[in-house]
Design an enzyme around this catalytic site. Structure first.
Site, PDB file in Angstrom:
ATOM      1  N   LYS A 107      27.693  15.895  -5.641  1.00 60.48           N
ATOM      2  CA  LYS A 107      26.213  15.691  -5.948  1.00 60.48           C
ATOM      3  C   LYS A 107      24.950  16.821  -5.353  1.00 60.48           C
ATOM      4  O   LYS A 107      24.177  17.212  -5.979  1.00 60.48           O
ATOM      5  CB  LYS A 107      25.820  14.535  -5.517  1.00 60.48           C
ATOM      6  CG  LYS A 107      26.242  13.292  -6.001  1.00 60.48           C
ATOM      7  CD  LYS A 107      26.081  12.950  -7.487  1.00 60.48           C
ATOM      8  CE  LYS A 107      26.514  11.582  -8.135  1.00 60.48           C
ATOM      9  NZ  LYS A 107      26.197  11.622  -9.655  1.00 60.48           N
ATOM     10  N   GLU A 129      16.694   9.259  -8.123  1.00 64.33           N
ATOM     11  CA  GLU A 129      17.367   7.764  -8.196  1.00 64.33           C
ATOM     12  C   GLU A 129      18.755   8.160  -7.592  1.00 64.33           C
ATOM     13  O   GLU A 129      19.218   9.142  -7.467  1.00 64.33           O
ATOM     14  CB  GLU A 129      17.669   7.433  -9.628  1.00 64.33           C
ATOM     15  CG  GLU A 129      18.771   7.831 -10.584  1.00 64.33           C
ATOM     16  CD  GLU A 129      18.808   9.311 -10.557  1.00 64.33           C
ATOM     17  OE1 GLU A 129      17.747  10.011 -10.651  1.00 64.33           O
ATOM     18  OE2 GLU A 129      19.997   9.713 -10.660  1.00 64.33           O
ATOM     19  N   SER A 394      35.830  13.824  -6.438  1.00 58.36           N
ATOM     20  CA  SER A 394      34.470  14.170  -6.121  1.00 58.36           C
ATOM     21  C   SER A 394      33.620  13.789  -4.891  1.00 58.36           C
ATOM     22  O   SER A 394      32.413  14.333  -4.691  1.00 58.36           O
ATOM     23  CB  SER A 394      33.755  13.235  -7.362  1.00 58.36           C
ATOM     24  OG  SER A 394      34.073  11.791  -7.170  1.00 58.36           O
TER      25      SER A 394
HETATM   26  C1  LIG Z   1      31.741  10.405  -5.082  1.00 58.31           C
HETATM   27  C2  LIG Z   1      31.174  10.214  -6.356  1.00 58.31           C
HETATM   28  N1  LIG Z   1      31.985  10.528  -7.667  1.00 58.31           N
HETATM   29  C3  LIG Z   1      31.439  10.282  -8.529  1.00 58.31           C
HETATM   30  C4  LIG Z   1      30.101   9.532  -8.943  1.00 58.31           C
HETATM   31  C5  LIG Z   1      29.718   9.522 -10.384  1.00 58.31           C
HETATM   32  O1  LIG Z   1      28.608  10.251 -10.763  1.00 58.31           O
HETATM   33  P1  LIG Z   1      28.969  11.436 -12.043  1.00 58.31           P
HETATM   34  O2  LIG Z   1      29.916  10.763 -12.955  1.00 58.31           O
HETATM   35  O3  LIG Z   1      27.838  11.700 -12.416  1.00 58.31           O
HETATM   36  O4  LIG Z   1      29.934  12.411 -11.357  1.00 58.31           O
HETATM   37  C6  LIG Z   1      29.369   9.559  -7.797  1.00 58.31           C
HETATM   38  C7  LIG Z   1      27.990   8.789  -8.284  1.00 58.31           C
HETATM   39  O5  LIG Z   1      27.329   8.498  -7.395  1.00 58.31           O
HETATM   40  C8  LIG Z   1      29.894   9.561  -6.683  1.00 58.31           C
HETATM   41  O6  LIG Z   1      29.240   9.406  -5.410  1.00 58.31           O
END
Ligand SMILES: Cc1ncc(COP(=O)(O)O)c(C=O)c1O
Lengths: 417, 257
Positions: A107, A129, A394
């Protein structure tokens, strides 16, 4: 949903996507996308679009952004080989470590990029948000870094299940507003942020946290995250000796996934996005928007959404706050319709097990969102033995401790002895 | 006369009688779905045009009152199809022109052609779609105009002059001038520069201009009436209804009678 497009149309769209021609002038990815916003916000969206055109791809912006990514975020993030997981799965598994980025998830790439842009556009304050709280923490940190006040809207349900992140946001100087309306999760938080933006469209910069919403957000967020895919390609070549056979990422709104996938669309690899399967297939039991949704307009874009036959958006369920959303970025809807990316889902229980397996075998506590990608990757590895797999890791799972403590570890029982 | 012209005419008739047009807003089926038609008739007995809100799960341009009414109406099973069915049963008793306020997605799910057909058959003359900017409106506009129905454009204090002209020209029925930069339900009073803003819209528009958002008291209606053709009263009326008070009496009091 391939039936939404004729084969010729799908082919043309995919070529346009790979050539970097999407979104088009109207903010469309084929039929998806667009800008469905209240009239009060139209001038603000036009200013944002103009600001992106003026700044985003200039040397000045890029050198500032890249320098922040390198010296403050800690990019490039590592590519980690997972030997024990590989052995168990019968595959060659590589992890793109966004959990190692500053504040603990991908993020931050988007947050610092947009915060720099907000500053250049003369914003007086920033609103954001958040679902899991990772975007809220990233926004709070990025705003502190550029010197702008920040307010984060967060659903009351998420405030409870992601409590550690609420304290982090406040510590980093952000005001956190609990959203009690609607479903009290991410969708309600976005609605509330939009309401606040309507009250001061010229003074506020809305730092949207995923590849969703009205044009130009899905484009902007993709551009700021595509370092994930670009780095991954280079690192795979250098460390693994070639590109992966299959790439996996979890999909909430779809920002980490689009960042990883977009630079790899032209490569000879399978691409698989993983949504939250929650507790079952029924409406309201999951957040598997692409797998089970239908096209509609939600929060600014024409995309796949979870809705009933009256066009009322449905509540979702997922153990992970960051995937618990009834919509999805319009570019993913397009990639699904063209057949280039396949979207599958993983349930709550399986995600918890995958999280535990990664802890046990590789010493990585991954986020509950991310765990969903591991579930699908493991299933794919079983069917395709001996292949090379890349997983977008992620984020890290520290924020999930309030949820995880409710589910005692099954494997490492020795931890308590 | 096309359906959307009935709306313009109703406001002009009020002006000819020496008063501002009054456009009460109710959320269809709130506070009590069983009393929907009764409530509608009551407000239609005073209003020159009635604005019917279609409940939606994500009312992003609305404040607490209309959010609450929307969620509650949904809980009671109110849907667009249900509303049309009720209007069908009651239409012979209601001659006040109706306009529907709906976010886009319920209309999209219903289907634009069927929407236009059922609207025409039930006395609904025009639509207000708060999350549909002009640039995205071609498809629904065509479907509505094919039946003589109108798409009412909103303009706001943030709308630049060139855009204002474009939106006023595209509008049908009336032009909806949002009084404030903000969501519905504001209770901070009307802005000081309201008169200049409404004058600038009225100057550009060939249609009657109706002002809405934050209008609560007879003094608001009077202030708006000097610079616009009509006043739209939403959240304040919904609050009167939810307290179980006399809605017709409240609306009459707004007209200073
Ligand atoms: C670690 C992590 N992965 C994935 C996501 C999902 O978001 P996005 O689909 O935008 O990557 C989030 C959202 O808060 C997150 O904190």
């Amino acid at each position: 949903m391939t039936s939404l497009l004729s084969p010729a149309e799908a082919d043309r769209l995919l070529k346009a996507a790979i050539a970097g021609e999407l979104p088009d002038d109207r903010g469309r990815f084929g039929p998806f996308g667009g800008r469905y916003v209240p009239e009060t916000l139209v001038p603000a969206f036009e200013r944002l679009e103009e600001g992106i055109r003026e700044h985003l791809h200039t040397d000045e912006f890029q050198s500032e952004f890249v320098n922040e990514l390198k010296t403050w975020v800690g990019r490039p993030t590592a590519l980690t080989f997972a030997p024990r997981l590989s052995e168990r799965w019968g595959a060659e598994v590589w992890l793109k470590r966004e959990d190692l980025a500053h504040t603990g998830a991908h993020k931050i790439n988007n947050a610092i990029g947009q915060a720099i842009l907000a500053k250049k556009l003369g914003a007086k304050r920033v609103i954001a948000e958040t679902g899991a709280g990772q975007h809220g923490v990233a926004s709070a940190a990025a705003c502190a870094r550029v010197g702008l006040p920040c307010t984060v809207y967060m659903g009351a349900v998420d405030i409870e299940r992601q409590a550690p992140n609420v304290d982090r946001m406040r510590r980093l100087g952000a005001a956190v507003v609990a959203v009690e309306s609607g479903d009290k999760t991410l969708r309600a938080a976005i609605d509330e942020a939009l309401r606040e933006w309507v009250s001061d469209p010229s003074g506020i910069y809305y730092l949207l946290g995923s590849a969703v919403g009205a044009h130009p957000y899905p484009y902007l967020v993709r551009e700021l995250h595509s370092c994930i895919g670009r780095e991954s390609r280079e690192q795979m070549m250098a460390q693994a000796g070639g590109l992966p056979d299959a790439v996996f990422a979890c999909v909430g709104g779809g920002s980490n996934a689009i960042g990883l996938f977009y630079p790899m669309l032209a490569d000879d690899c399978e691409i698989i996005g993983v949504e939250a399967g929650g507790t079952g297939k029924g409406l309201g039991q999951n957040a598997a928007t692409l797998a089970t949704g239908t096209p509609g307009v939600l929060q600014g874009a024409y995309t796949m959404i979870l809705q009933n036959s009256d066009g009322q958006v449905q509540e979702t369920h997922s153990i992970s706050a960051g995937l618990d959303y009834s919509g999805v970025g319009p570019e993913h809807a397009m990639l699904q319709a063209t057949g280039r990316v396949r979207y599958v889902s993983a349930g709550d229980e399986a995600a918890l097990e995958a999280l535990e397996e990664l802890c046990e075998l590789e010493g990585i506590l991954t986020a509950l969102e991310t765990s969903h990608a591991f579930v699908a990757a493991r299933a794919w590895a079983k069917e395709n033995p001996g292949k090379r797999i890349l997983i977008g890791n992620s984020g890290r799972g520290d924020k999930d401790m309030p949820t995880l403590t409710k589910y005692p570890a099954k494997v490492r029982t020795h931890a308590s002895t | 006369m096309q359906a959307h012209e009935r709306v313009s005419e109703a406001v002009r008739t009020a002006n000819d009688e020496g008063r501002a047009g009054l456009v009460p807003f109710i959320t269809a089926g709130y506070p009590d779905a069983k009393k929907f038609i009764e409530t509608l008739k009551e407000v239609a007995s005073v209003g020159d045009v009635v604005e019917l809100g279609i409940p939606f799960s994500d009312p992003m341009a609305d404040g607490m009152t209309i959010q609450r009414s929307s969620f509650e109406a949904l809980k009671q099973g109110v849907s667009l199809a249900w509303i049309f069915d009720r209007l069908d049963e009651a239409k012979s008793d209601i001659d006040t022109p109706l306009v529907m306020m709906s976010y886009l997605n319920p209309l999209l799910a219903f289907g634009y052609d069927e929407l236009a057909e059922r609207a025409l058959a039930t006395g609904v003359c025009a639509f207000i779609v708060p999350d549909l900017p002009f640039e995205e409106s071609e498809e629904i506009r065509k479907a509505l105009e094919a039946k003589g129905l109108g798409l009412i454009q909103l303009v706001t204090p943030a709308t630049p002059p060139e855009r204002l002209k474009k939106l006023c020209d595209a509008s049908r029925g009336f032009v909806y001038a949002v009084t404030i930069t903000g969501i519905t339900g504001g209770d901070k009073g009307l802005p000081d520069d309201l008169a200049d803003y409404l004058d600038s819209v009225s100057e550009v528009s060939e249609l009657p201009v109706c002002a809405g958002f934050g209008i609560r008291a007879a003094s608001d209606v009077a202030a708006v009436g000097e610079h616009a053709a009509g006043a739209i009263v939403g959240s304040a009326l919904v609050e009167v209804l939810e307290r179980g008070e006399d809605a017709a009496g409240y609306l009459k009091s707004l007209q200073g009678s």
